[in-house]
Design a protein around this motif. Sequence first.
Motif: not given
Length: 598
Positions: A28-29, A160-166
């Motif tokens: 996703v990221s 986890i998801r938003e941190s990786i995306t960020l």
Amino acid sequence: MKEFLKLCSLLLAYWKRILIAFFSMIMVSIFTSISALLIQPVVDHLFIPQKGMDKILPVISGDFLLKILSIRKENYYFYVPVLIVIVFFFKFIFRYISSYNMNVVGVFVSKDLRNKLYSHIINQSASFFSSRPVGELISRVTNDIDKIQFALSETIGDLIRESITLLGLIVVIFSQDFTLALFSILLLPFSLIPIVSLSKKMKKQGLIGQKKMSEIANVLVETISGNIIVKAFNREKGEEKRFQQKTEEYMNASRKIAKIVNFTSPFMEFLGGVAAALIIYIGTYRINKGIISPGQFTTFLSSLIFMYTPIKILSKVNFNIQQAIVGLERFEEIMSIEPEVKDKEGVKPFPPFKGEIEFRNVTFGYGDGTKILKNISFTVKPGEMIAIVGLSGAGKTTLINLLLRFYDIQEGQILIDGMDIRDGTIESLRAQIGLVPQDIILFNDTVKNNIIYGVNGISEDKIVEVAKITQCLDFINKLPEGFNSSVGERGQLLSLGQRQRIAIARAIIKNPPILIMDEATSQLDSESERAIQKAIENLSKNRTIIVIAHRLSTVRKANKIIVLDKGKIVEWGTHNELLKKGGLYAHLYALQFPDIKE
């Protein structure tokens, strides 16, 4: 951090799904970053095409991706939109996979925690339940675990998801313009100030909120289960006020939480607006100086906009995690409580009992230290029926609680067939004792399942035989579905007398060598009482029976009657012997049967 890691450790049992979710989050990221990079060629080559842009473009750019795919500039107008659709499609697929797996893991973990907590609660000693409101325990099994499930299903996944995306988007902005990106990142610590400073307040208010929810649950349990008393005393309005007071307290706690949580997002938006204004000003200057292309700046700005969603989600993550940590602490608080009554290490099941019971110098008091029983000693021979009588509060039911090891004695011994009841397993002890309690509890199930509760392999003929002996068969046959009829919650579809007879049948069907009847005929009419007494006489062959009764008509044929007063045995003997003594028993008998002289 230690508490957070403990929360995350709950996921390890389902590590395969976590790995799938983690891989999907990385994808996703990647696709989010690609979608930002594809903006650059659209602006630089399709909207405002300029020569010489290739010289200032960074290595990581939309042009670079298109070159890898061997797409010529003249075909950008067709392939770039197609690529954008493909990128968002795969982003959707991987986001779905990550969210689904995290939600499934959260559901699995919450199921495991609930089962573990319920198992721990149901195996606690009687003192555990007497000191805790039912509503509080229900809230811990439901509301607290819900908080943990939400954190594991949604919040940690978001973290986890938003941190990786960020992280991916940060790579993009640094690849477009290092100086501008560095300036943007310097603003990031300011956004963390409210998150860090308000964490302790959120945890404190979260704990208060969950305690208030426990109180609401307790009021619900009390007033719904005791609705007859509420109505009989016209307390509907009073209970409404009490419930409203509890919901008001919960609302106040929730309002304080809302103040903390809802401060974060507006603050983040304000910082975002300030950052955007400064970045647009500096970015325009750098475009005019030919340092970056319009497409690069648009990609940079788009990446910052894309970063807003992860930052906004992450700003709320802390609150949900704090709520879950409180729920986990409350879960562990209950799990840390060991049953007061438990098997000694290495004990074996008791052999089949013959039925001799001996209380030897037994002294006992509940938690407040008050002695309920004082130096109690008596012996019951196998096959005897003894009765225990006395005024309310004399300690009659406490004797039964000790014999069944609902509580452990503090001094003395209780022996069955010469064996201390603490020297065998609790399960094998209770399996050989049938109990008809004073407070009749039936489960919301069929008549049949209530009769055979706790016993396996009982034939239909045996069930009918026991129902007949206990005067249940006639009324059961009149029920809509006979033995398969539901008794309702706590047996409320049956009369009190019918419930009591079902409870007697439930105790008898075990065919126990020891049978305890605690006010077993108190709700029966005179005719049914006589029938039950006859059944008890028939059952008394080769069986030890202990009868506790206020109605002295039920104990006249007992082999021995023990009279308790203020926790002590004040007299014992047969019915006739006690009447001749003219003591407390004779006084109680005279009060109940003033017109009878014996």
